[in-house]
Design an enzyme around this catalytic site. Structure first.
Site, mmCIF file in Angstrom:
data_model
loop_
_atom_site.group_PDB
_atom_site.id
_atom_site.type_symbol
_atom_site.label_atom_id
_atom_site.label_comp_id
_atom_site.label_asym_id
_atom_site.label_seq_id
_atom_site.Cartn_x
_atom_site.Cartn_y
_atom_site.Cartn_z
ATOM 1 N N GLU A 43 -9.896 5.639 3.167
ATOM 2 C CA GLU A 43 -10.686 4.527 3.694
ATOM 3 C C GLU A 43 -9.710 3.399 3.991
ATOM 4 O O GLU A 43 -8.618 3.353 3.425
ATOM 5 C CB GLU A 43 -11.707 4.071 2.648
ATOM 6 C CG GLU A 43 -11.202 3.044 1.614
ATOM 7 C CD GLU A 43 -10.109 3.573 0.688
ATOM 8 O OE1 GLU A 43 -9.987 4.800 0.552
ATOM 9 O OE2 GLU A 43 -9.362 2.754 0.105
ATOM 10 N N LYS A 67 0.810 -1.224 0.000
ATOM 11 C CA LYS A 67 0.000 0.000 0.000
ATOM 12 C C LYS A 67 0.847 1.280 0.000
ATOM 13 O O LYS A 67 0.434 2.305 -0.533
ATOM 14 C CB LYS A 67 -0.930 0.005 1.218
ATOM 15 C CG LYS A 67 -1.953 -1.143 1.234
ATOM 16 C CD LYS A 67 -3.027 -0.970 0.201
ATOM 17 C CE LYS A 67 -4.060 -2.091 0.249
ATOM 18 N NZ LYS A 67 -5.042 -2.000 -0.849
ATOM 19 N N SER A 93 1.791 -9.719 -0.957
ATOM 20 C CA SER A 93 1.465 -8.287 -0.872
ATOM 21 C C SER A 93 1.691 -7.690 0.516
ATOM 22 O O SER A 93 1.890 -6.487 0.646
ATOM 23 C CB SER A 93 0.021 -8.056 -1.309
ATOM 24 O OG SER A 93 -0.862 -8.847 -0.537
HETATM 25 C C1 PLP Z 1 -1.561 -7.087 2.397
HETATM 26 C C2 PLP Z 1 -2.727 -6.757 1.556
HETATM 27 N N1 PLP Z 1 -2.878 -7.385 0.370
HETATM 28 C C3 PLP Z 1 -3.932 -7.132 -0.422
HETATM 29 C C4 PLP Z 1 -4.914 -6.227 -0.054
HETATM 30 C C5 PLP Z 1 -6.092 -6.056 -0.960
HETATM 31 O O1 PLP Z 1 -6.067 -4.870 -1.703
HETATM 32 P P1 PLP Z 1 -5.679 -4.872 -3.232
HETATM 33 O O2 PLP Z 1 -6.513 -5.902 -3.909
HETATM 34 O O3 PLP Z 1 -6.008 -3.487 -3.666
HETATM 35 O O4 PLP Z 1 -4.239 -5.167 -3.363
HETATM 36 C C6 PLP Z 1 -4.800 -5.533 1.154
HETATM 37 C C7 PLP Z 1 -5.819 -4.562 1.550
HETATM 38 O O5 PLP Z 1 -5.937 -4.107 2.614
HETATM 39 C C8 PLP Z 1 -3.671 -5.810 1.973
HETATM 40 O O6 PLP Z 1 -3.526 -5.197 3.145
#
Ligand code: PLP
Lengths: 247, 393
Positions: free
Chosen positions: B112, B90, B377
């Site tokens: 948000e 993020k 992620s």
């Molecule tokens: C570690 C992590 N991965 C994925 C996501 C999902 O969001 P996005 O699909 O936009 O990557 C989040 C959302 O809070 C997250 O914290």
């Protein structure tokens, strides 16, 4: 010229009987009725209307159950007055714009106001709506440029919805000078009435709107009163109409 | 695959657009303009690159997970976004957008958050730049992501609980949009995924595509050529878009993994792209979990960051074009995957990221002997409460 004023109610809130009675009572004074179609995610609305819409959805209300009430209202109301839908984009998108507009014309809905479709994005739905003989109401706001205002009023049908302030429904009324100038400019160019909505909750707000524009729309306050009781709503309308009899 | 989307009106094919109250239209134009200027400014690029390198810790490693690979019979590389400052991808986006906010001279920031990672990443950049920060978060998420709430507060942000609707991510977005309609003159909304009205889906993708660009280079160095498949979890879709976009002009198979929740029944999952249909919601036309009347339906995932009934419009475009395959992994599989990766690699993944890992574990036979990449992620420290409740030690 006398003013052109609208009242907003949430469809079948708090129930179909009270909604129908309130609509008829409101239409004794107001020139048009806006029927809010409850939507799960109403981003343009403040807490009062959000809560009312949530209640209506929880009670199982749908566009079809609301249209049944509209039919009843139609039978008893002044036939010269109009009923509009105030619906979010996805309410029209889900069945498809053609089917949605056909539903509107089948039930003598005059047109639609869609709070999450701005002018720049309105082409698709507007084409279908106007093709079906419906009015499509656009907004001007304190953020609109002169150019945008002129474009909106040039293509306007029915009326132009002038949003009084930056914000959502149910805030306190406040006009800044620049906004007043914008609304006056819109009015000078428009063939249809320019009507102010958002933040008008009593006679004094209505009067200040009518000093600038062709009329006003009131939503949050009537919804709040009707949520309490029909009598409370009814006496609110009576007071309003006596205080505004010269408008 | 056409990489020039979105078009000037913000459409990815038939998805996207700017479905917002009229009041927000010009502030979105302003944002578009600022982003164009930003893209052309060498100074801005240098500032962002320096922050990404020295503050955030880019490039993040592409790590060959040897023991995990042996365990599942697939050669797996992990893109370590969990090692980025604040613990998730993020921050790539919030660092970019905070510079945009400065470009536009906005003094107040709103955001948000679902899992709290985007909220923490936003509060972090606001602390870094000395700007006021307000984060909207659903009450349900405040409870299940309590550590991140404390982090945001410590960073100086005001966290406003959202009590309407399902009290999760989508309601936090509604609340942020309502704030922005009032405050747009002095406030920038740092949206956290590739969702919302144009230009957000483009801006967020552009700030996240560094993930995929680095990965392509790192993989080439490690293995030569391109991987056999790439996996990423999809909530709003920002980590997946950041990973996939640079790959979209290659023919590498891409898998977007949605949250399968408890079951495929309505209300039990967040399988927007496999179970939903196109709708207009929170600023854009995209796939949406809705009923016949267009009401948005309740969704469920064990992971707050995936608990969302829609998805970024570019994913809808990739789905219809068959460029990305969208699949799902359920709560149980994700929790098991989280545990497995922790035990075999000493890496505790976020529950969101665990969905991508879990899909691969469940379908390892389809990729036997192949060399693949999973976008990790984020890290799972925020999820300890939930994980410890589900996993026997
Ligand atoms: C570690 C992590 N991965 C994925 C996501 C999902 O969001 P996005 O699909 O936009 O990557 C989040 C959302 O809070 C997250 O914290």
């Amino acid at each position: 010229m006398s003013s052109y004023n609208g009242i907003y109610l949430v469809g079948n809130y708090p129930d179909s009987r009270r909604f129908i009675d309130a609509a008829l009572k409101g239409l004794e004074f107001f020139d048009f009725l806006e029927v809010g179609i409850p939507f799960s995610d109403p981003v343009a609305d403040g807490p009062v209307i959000v809560e009312a819409a949530f209640q209506a959805l929880t009670n199982g209300e749908t566009i079809d159950s609301i249209l049944q009430s509209v039919d009843e209202i139609r039978k008893k109301m002044d036939p010269g007055k109009k009923i509009y839908f105030m619906n979010y984009a996805n309410t029209a998108h889900a069945p498809g714009y053609e089917k949605f507009c056909k539903k509107c014309t089948d039930h003598s809905i005059a047109g639609m106001i869609v709070p999450d479709i701005p002018f720049s994005e309105s082409g698709d739905l507007k084409r279908v709506a106007q093709g079906a003989g419906l009015e499509y109401i656009d907004f001007i706001t304190p953020e609109s440029t002169t150019e945008q205002i002129e474009e909106v009023v040039t293509f306007a049908t029915g009326f132009v919805y002038a949003v009084s302030m930056r914000g959502i429904t149910g805030q306190d009324l406040s006009f800044d000078d620049a906004t007043i100038q914008k609304i006056k400019h819109a009015r000078s160019k428009s063939r249809v009435p320019v009507v102010i909505g958002f933040g008008i909750r009593d006679a004094s707000g209505a009067k200040s709107a009518c000093a600038i524009a062709d009329g006003f729309i009131m939503g949050t306050e009537p919804v709040l009163r009707l949520g309490k009781s029909f009598n409370e709503f009814s006496s609110f309308i009576d007071t309003l109409s006596s205080e505004l009899k010269d408008l | 695959m056409n990489k020039t989307v979105p078009d000037s009106r913000g459409y990815f094919g038939e998805y996207g657009g700017k479905f917002v109250p009229e009041t927000l239209v010009n502030v979105l134009h302003e944002l578009e303009d600022a982003f164009e200027r930003f893209q052309k400014s060498d100074d801005a690029h240098e500032e962002l690159s320096a922050l990404l390198k020295n503050y955030a810790g880019r490039p993040t490693p592409l790590y060959f997970a040897k023991r995990f690979s042996e365990k599942i019979g697939v050669r797996v590389y992990l893109k370590r976004e969990d090692l980025l400052h604040t613990g998730a991808h993020k921050l790539n986006n919030t660092l970019g957008q905070i510079l945009l906010a400065k470009f536009m001279n906005k003094k107040r920031i709103i955001a948000e958050t679902g899992a709290g990672q985007h909220g923490v990443a936003t509060a972090t950049v606001c602390a870094l730049m000395g700007l006021e920060c307000v984060v909207y978060m659903g009450e349900v998420d405040i409870e299940r992501q309590a550590t991140n709430v404390k982090r945001m507060k410590l960073l100086g942000a005001t966290v406003i609980p959202v009590v309407s609707g399902s009290r999760t991510l989508k309601d936090a977005v509604n609340a942020a949009l309502r704030d922005w309609v009032k405050s747009c003159q002095n406030t920038h909304y740092i949206l956290g995924s590739v969702t919302g009205p144009h230009p957000f889906p483009r801006i967020v993708r552009e700030f996240q595509k560094v993930i995929g660009e680095e990965t392509i280079g790192q993989f080439k160095e490690a293995e030569g050529g391109l991987p056999d498949a790439v996996f990423a979890c999809v909530g709003g879709g920002s980590n997946a878009a950041g990973m996939f976009y640079p790959f979209s002009s290659t023919d590498v198979p891409l898998y977007g993994v949605e949250a399968g929740g408890r079951s495929h029944k309505p209300g039990d999952h967040c399988e927007t792209l496999t179970q939903g249909s196109p709708g207009i919601f929170q600023g854009a036309r995209s796939y949406l979990i809705q009923d016949e009347f267009g009401q948005v339906l309740p969704v469920h995932s064990v992971s707050a960051g995936l608990d969302y009934p829609s998805v970024g419009p570019e994913h809808s475009y990739w789905k219809d074009a068959n460029r990305v395959t969208y699949v799902s992994c359920n709560d149980e599989e994700a929790l098991a995957a989280c545990h497995t990766l922790t035990r075999y690699e000493g890496i505790l993944p976020a529950l969101e990221s665990s969905h991508a890992v879990g899909y691969l574990i469940e379908h390892a036979a389809d990729f036997a002997g192949k060399t693949v990449i999973v976008n990790l992620s984020g890290r799972g420290d925020k999820d300890l409460g939930i994980i410890l409740g589900e996993v026997k030690l």
